[in-house]
Enzyme design. Structure first.
Site, PDB file in Angstrom:
ATOM      1  N   ASP A 206      26.671  46.524  49.917  1.00  0.00           N
ATOM      2  CA  ASP A 206      25.847  46.734  48.732  1.00  0.00           C
ATOM      3  C   ASP A 206      24.479  46.114  49.022  1.00  0.00           C
ATOM      4  O   ASP A 206      24.261  44.924  48.830  1.00  0.00           O
ATOM      5  CB  ASP A 206      26.510  46.070  47.517  1.00  0.00           C
ATOM      6  N   GLU A 278      26.844  34.044  43.840  1.00  0.00           N
ATOM      7  CA  GLU A 278      26.953  35.453  43.436  1.00  0.00           C
ATOM      8  C   GLU A 278      28.209  35.537  42.603  1.00  0.00           C
ATOM      9  O   GLU A 278      29.297  35.745  43.113  1.00  0.00           O
ATOM     10  CB  GLU A 278      27.017  36.359  44.668  1.00  0.00           C
ATOM     11  N   GLU A 287      35.479  38.424  34.989  1.00  0.00           N
ATOM     12  CA  GLU A 287      35.994  37.454  35.966  1.00  0.00           C
ATOM     13  C   GLU A 287      35.601  36.014  35.658  1.00  0.00           C
ATOM     14  O   GLU A 287      36.114  35.084  36.269  1.00  0.00           O
ATOM     15  CB  GLU A 287      35.599  37.800  37.407  1.00  0.00           C
ATOM     16  N   HIS A 428      27.763  48.113  43.647  1.00  0.00           N
ATOM     17  CA  HIS A 428      29.220  48.144  43.516  1.00  0.00           C
ATOM     18  C   HIS A 428      29.679  47.766  42.107  1.00  0.00           C
ATOM     19  O   HIS A 428      30.826  47.977  41.740  1.00  0.00           O
ATOM     20  CB  HIS A 428      29.874  47.230  44.555  1.00  0.00           C
TER      21      HIS A 428
END
Length: 480
Positions: A206, A278, A287, A428
């Protein structure tokens, strides 16, 4: 510097007839009957004899097939077996081969009375007793299968009830330390999912994501001078699989790997100057990795330290795609000849992560949430906000899409940003789409007003429960 690493993350019907391999050689067959016939003639293995010898019911048969597929024993070994059987463990219920025709075989066919041969002199009454015994066995198997089906159905009903009643929604007051409080065994599924190298490959390929982080570091060396740069002092990197990469690039003296959840490890320093992570997930907050960044910031970041990226926003935009809306819902009216329209109520609450065609956008985008990573706290990550979308054409709004933008700005001489929006280069993360059950008719210039709430799932704080209120209709979505 502390870097937190988050490795975040059609079927096609084939025209050819499916085939399955022999249990003992590489020959392929188009049916279970042909396979067993070959096993009997070529390998002297009679599946019917084995089933009768060990009184195997349906699940015992399934375990037998998977055991042979996995362990590859000889036919002679199988024919010689007596109790206890080596395939009794529950692990052999898991299919070893995908679409194994032998697992789709009905062993009741082996009890077909028309195929039963009786020894010479066996009376008719005795023959009838044998047939009754077979019928009794089939009835027991059917009862067992029915009981399991009823149990599964009850679980599905309970799941649906929990979802509809929002039983899984975690209140803001109780989720302040949800991620930090997770035990390693409770969080194992999340980290195991990043044990697959394909996920890492997808993220590294990506370019929008990876090159943005690179550009931020390379174009702002003054931020890292005396901290981390070509003359770096030290980098502490929380990761899982990177020791070999570290060695291959001769970074042992620059980077110290600290393996484990940041909430559970202890760094060999009291504070760090910079945190780079990240952490972004679908719809930014999926998440809940920002929770870990906030934990690290509160525990390790120096008073004048910085967190990167430092600013993130979440935006919404309206979609008008009648064809996709009809396809997603209309499909269930006729699924290869079966009416499965009852599934529509289950399809709508599933938020879909996909690439949105920019030609289907029918409103201006609107930023609904602004997060400053330097000041954000965990309660800030659950919210309920009003929004307004200005419609750009006469249309039917069929869905709302969400995406996020990321900014590297604090102290930067050359600021860097990237967007996951549908009008930008694909990432992504794609976009998150919330399908409306009933499309809304709108005119150009009209304001579509609504309300969105984002909460963590009570049973899985890494997933999200998102509720949209649009045009006096409320719908709850799950992102998991």
């Amino acid at each position: 510097m502390l870097e937190l690493s988050d490795s975040s993350g059609e079927e096609a019907w084939e025209d050819s007839e499916p085939e399955t391999p022999c249990l003992f050689c590489d020959r392929l067959f188009s049916s279970a009957e042909d396979t067993f016939s070959h096993c009997k003639s070529a390998h002297q293995f009679n599946i019917s004899d084995v089933i009768h010898k060990h009184a195997l019911e349906f699940y015992g048969y399934i375990k037998l097939i998977n055991f042979v597929r996995k362990k590859k024993p000889t036919a002679e070994y199988l024919n010689s077996l007596s109790s206890p059987l080596p395939w009794e463990e529950e692990e052999y219920l898991k299919p070893e081969l995908e679409d194994d025709l032998l697992l789709q075989f009905d062993i009741e066919d082996l009890h077909d009375s028309t195929n039963i041969s009786y020894p010479n002199g066996l009376s008719d009454n005795t023959a009838i007793l044998v047939q009754l015994k077979c019928a009794e066995q089939r009835a027991k198997l059917a009862e067992t299968a029915l009981a399991r089906a009823q149990e599964d159905l009850q679980k599905m009903r309970q799941f649906a009830q929990d979802f509809v009643m929002n039983a899984d929604v975690r209140s803001s007051s109780s989720s302040s330390s949800a991620i930090a409080d997770l035990r390693e065994d409770e969080d194992g599924v999340y980290f195991t999912s990043y044990g697959h190298y394909g996920i890492h490959e997808e993220m590294l390929k990506d370019k929008v994501r990876t090159e943005s982080y690179r550009d931020f570091i390379y174009k702002n060396p003054h931020i890292f001078k005396g901290k981390v740069s070509e003359t770096a002092q030290k980098v502490y990197y929380s990761a899982v699989h990177d020791s070999h990469i570290q060695q291959l690039n001769n970074l042992e003296d620059t980077i110290t790997l600290v393996k484990g959840r940041i909430e559970e490890v202890d760094l060999p320093v009291e504070e760090v100057d910079i945190i780079i992570s990240e952490w972004m997930g679908y719809f930014l907050l999926f998440e809940s990795m920002l929770d870990s960044v906030i934990y690290a910031k509160n525990k390790y970041l120096a008073e004048e330290g910085s967190v990167y990226p430092d600013i993130c926003t979440i935006s919404l935009v309206a979609i008008g795609d009648k064809n996709k809306h009809a396809d997603r819902l209309g499909f269930w009216d006729n699924v290869y000849g079966f009416n499965m329209s009852c599934m529509k109520k289950a399809v709508i609450p599933e938020a879909v992560v996909e690439v949105v065609d920019p030609s289907t956008l029918v409103s201006e985008a609107s930023v609904i949430k602004h997060i400053n990573c330097h000041t954000a706290s965990i309660p800030d990550l659950e919210f309920s906000l009003d929004f307004t979308l200005i419609i750009t054409e006469n249309t039917m709004c069929t869905a709302i899409a969400g995406y996020f933008d990321v900014f590297f700005e604090k102290n930067c001489h050359n600021s860097v940003m990237f967007s996951t929006g549908p009008q930008c280069t694909k990432t992504h993360w794609k976009q998150t789409v919330f399908l409306l059950e009933n499309p809304v008719s709108l005119k150009a210039g009209e304001a579509l007003r609504g309300k969105i709430s984002v909460l963590k799932n009570k049973k899985d704080p890494r997933s999200l429960i998102i509720t949209l209120s649009v045009n006096n209709t409320k719908q709850t979505y799950s992102l998991q």
